[in-house]
Scaffold this motif. Structure first.
Motif, PDB file in Angstrom:
ATOM      1  N   GLN A   1      -6.025   1.760  10.551  1.00 56.06           N
ATOM      2  CA  GLN A   1      -6.085   2.590   9.263  1.00 56.06           C
ATOM      3  C   GLN A   1      -6.598   2.626   8.072  1.00 56.06           C
ATOM      4  O   GLN A   1      -7.324   2.924   8.442  1.00 56.06           O
ATOM      5  CB  GLN A   1      -4.462   3.319   9.488  1.00 56.06           C
ATOM      6  N   VAL A   2      -5.856   1.408   7.907  1.00 53.96           N
ATOM      7  CA  VAL A   2      -6.182   0.808   6.422  1.00 53.96           C
ATOM      8  C   VAL A   2      -7.210   0.563   6.187  1.00 53.96           C
ATOM      9  O   VAL A   2      -8.284   0.821   5.505  1.00 53.96           O
ATOM     10  CB  VAL A   2      -5.359   0.093   5.766  1.00 53.96           C
TER      11      VAL A   2
ATOM     12  N   ALA B   1      -1.529   0.807  11.230  1.00 56.24           N
ATOM     13  CA  ALA B   1      -1.038   0.814  10.411  1.00 56.24           C
ATOM     14  C   ALA B   1      -2.317   0.022   8.936  1.00 56.24           C
ATOM     15  O   ALA B   1      -3.435   0.458   8.496  1.00 56.24           O
ATOM     16  CB  ALA B   1      -0.390   0.699   9.050  1.00 56.24           C
TER      17      ALA B   1
ATOM     18  N   TYR C   1       3.032  -0.070   4.100  1.00 55.06           N
ATOM     19  CA  TYR C   1       2.697  -1.037   4.223  1.00 55.06           C
ATOM     20  C   TYR C   1       2.368  -2.096   3.589  1.00 55.06           C
ATOM     21  O   TYR C   1       1.585  -1.539   2.948  1.00 55.06           O
ATOM     22  CB  TYR C   1       1.574  -0.334   5.652  1.00 55.06           C
TER      23      TYR C   1
ATOM     24  N   HIS D   1       0.742   4.442   2.754  1.00 55.58           N
ATOM     25  CA  HIS D   1       0.910   4.372   3.768  1.00 55.58           C
ATOM     26  C   HIS D   1       2.138   3.987   4.151  1.00 55.58           C
ATOM     27  O   HIS D   1       2.385   2.851   4.400  1.00 55.58           O
ATOM     28  CB  HIS D   1      -0.798   2.999   4.241  1.00 55.58           C
TER      29      HIS D   1
ATOM     30  N   ASP E   1       0.520  -1.299  -0.254  1.00 53.64           N
ATOM     31  CA  ASP E   1      -0.253   0.396   0.208  1.00 53.64           C
ATOM     32  C   ASP E   1       1.151   1.503  -0.103  1.00 53.64           C
ATOM     33  O   ASP E   1       1.247   1.760   1.030  1.00 53.64           O
ATOM     34  CB  ASP E   1      -1.370   0.219   0.977  1.00 53.64           C
TER      35      ASP E   1
END
Length: 514
Positions: free
Chosen positions: A379-380, A376, A443, A353, A350
């Motif tokens: 958050q995703v 992380a 990430y 991120h 990703d």
């Protein structure tokens, strides 16, 4: 009738076709007995004569230059012209006239086409000794088998492979590319020939199988369809060794792993090696190949995409392909294993991120790294949930396309100062000689599964970019580290015709093992 005869292209004795078509036979016979001229025709002839005299008065003006035909050019100039045309156009040119056909037998033309279209740099004049012309090489070898040049993936179950078919001198050779011996990921690739095609005298091209240790022998190639062909060995006894399967296995083990079975103490690794030998040797070089393309590049790419070698624990080194798709990057297996077969997307990054690693002292603590990665991941997940909610409410426009278009911004390459890097305590690595500095981290998720690709799932991890030619991935759940190093080789006939064609290729190789 004289003027009308001139217009119709017939003589006055046969009369005018236009008049005869409007009369019955009796009228035609009566008309033939009349004089060939009448007052109207005399007036037309007088007008024509006046027109001719008018043009004759202009004869003093400069006349246009005479037209020059290709047929009037000297043969040596025609040879130069024809040699600059694509070889596929020359057969049609030979049908124009006898002169063109005769000139196209000049080997100078075909020698240049072999060199410019297929990179044949050999001294083709030596062919005269064997009675084979450059025209034969072009038509019966290079042009006939042009569709199999490039990169291919063999269908060997979960193991896959990388085949590069090239023009090598006066041969077309299929080279199987093999990763270096585990765990030396920075070593150059190894390769061995599987088949070759060449001309014998003036006959058709000969296909030879190169598998085994007893020299070339009779083989066969069939182009199944576009972007797919198959090979078959007609003399598989050449693959056998005098010491039987045990000798064949030991020879294969030295080539594949660079060691003997006694040198491998890990029992699980011994089982995996024996399983691969049994599975792959049953094909006897009778394989089907499907075309693969190199990934297209873009100025915004983090690093140059392409082929890499990577460490995969007990499975040894495998070949993967790094490609960029807008806000994500993918690592796709070209070779595989019984857990994650060839064609599957082993790692996804990703690029939106980025992960800021702690200092070296805290990085040694696996729990600290795990905390950062899981944050992380959360958050995703929240961002994906918000995107799904907007889509359900009609605010979203659906998922974005994966094909990169101009202006579709991903993570632009950043020129940053390298920072110190060390693997956390407890994370295993096949190669302890990994870089001790990195440029940036993101990430990502890695694909894990049981034997036979059972219960596959994506687990969180960290993508580490070391430099232009090396990157790594920490598998959080497995507490394992994979190091990847670029394949330093130049491949011809391997570029995708379009980004869409590359995406379609990725879907096809993935569907074969799903």
């Amino acid at each position: 009738m004289a003027v009308c005869a001139r217009l119709c292209g017939v003589g006055p004795s046969r009369g005018c076709r236009r008049r005869q078509q409007r009369r019955d036979p009796a009228e035609t016979a009566a008309a033939d007995s009349e004089p060939d001229t009448d007052l109207e025709e005399e007036r037309i002839e007088a007008g024509a004569a006046e027109l001719c005299s008018e043009w004759s008065g202009r004869s003093s003006s400069p006349s246009p230059p005479p037209r020059c035909s290709l047929l009037e050019l000297p043969p040596e100039l025609l040879v130069e012209i024809f040699a600059s045309l694509p070889g596929t156009d020359l057969p049609s040119l030979a049908q124009v006239c006898t002169k063109f056909c005769r000139i196209l037998h000049n080997d100078t033309i075909w020698r240049r086409r072999c060199r410019e279209e297929y990179g044949v740099c050999e001294n083709l004049r030596k062919l005269e000794i064997t009675g084979v012309s450059c025209r034969d090489v072009y038509a019966k070898l290079l042009h006939r088998y042009r569709h199999i040049l490039g990169l291919w993936q063999p269908d060997i179950g979960p193991y896959g492979g990388l085949l590069n078919v090239v023009v090598d001198g006066l041969f077309i050779i299929g080279w199987m590319y093999l990763p270096p011996h585990d765990p030396h990921v920075d070593d150059p690739m190894r390769f061995k020939p599987l088949f070759r095609i060449h001309l014998m005298e003036r006959k058709s091209a000969t296909v030879e199988c190169m598998y085994g240790h007893r020299g070339p022998h009779n083989g066969h190639i069939q182009i199944v369809k576009k972007d797919e062909f198959s090979t078959k060995c007609n003399q598989t006894e050449y693959h056998r060794m005098s010491g039987g399967r045990q000798e064949e296995f030991r020879t294969w083990l030295r080539e594949e792993w660079g060691r003997t079975l006694e040198d491998i103490f890990h029992e699980h690794m011994q089982e995996l090696i024996l399983m691969k030998f049994i599975y792959t040797s049953q094909y006897d070089n009778c394989l089907t190949y499907r075309r693969i393309y190199l990934p297209p590049s873009h100025p915004d790419d983090l690093i140059r995409p392409g082929l890499f070698k990577g460490t995969y624990g007990s499975h040894g080194l495998e070949i993967v392909m790094l490609s960029f798709h807008g806000k994500h990057a993918r690592v796709t297996k070209i070779t595989g294993d019984p857990n994650i077969p060839a064609g599957q997307q082993t790692v996804e990054i990703d690029l939106m991120h980025r992960i800021q690693l702690p200092n070296v002292e805290n990085l040694c603590n696996f729990n600290e790294l795990s905390r950062i990665v899981l944050e992380a991941q959360e958050q995703v997940r929240q961002e994906q949930q918000r995107q799904e909610d907007r889509t359900e409410d009609g605010e979203g426009s659906g998922p974005p396309t994966e094909v990169r278009e101009p202006g579709n911004e991903g993570a632009a390459p950043l020129k940053e100062e390298p920072v110190q890097f060390v693997l956390p305590v407890g994370v295993s690595s096949r190669n302890e000689n990994y870089p001790r500095t990195c440029r940036m981290c993101f990430y990502g998720t890695g694909l894990i599964a049981g034997h036979g690709f059972t219960s596959p799932e994506r687990t969180p991890g960290v993508f580490i970019l070391f430099d232009e030619d090396r990157f790594g991935f920490i598998w959080l759940e497995l507490k394992s580290f994979s190091l990847y190093s670029r394949v330093q080789a130049t491949f011809r006939n391997a570029d995708a015709p379009s980004p869409q064609a590359f995406e379609e290729m990725l879907k096809n190789i993935q569907s074969l093992t799903s």
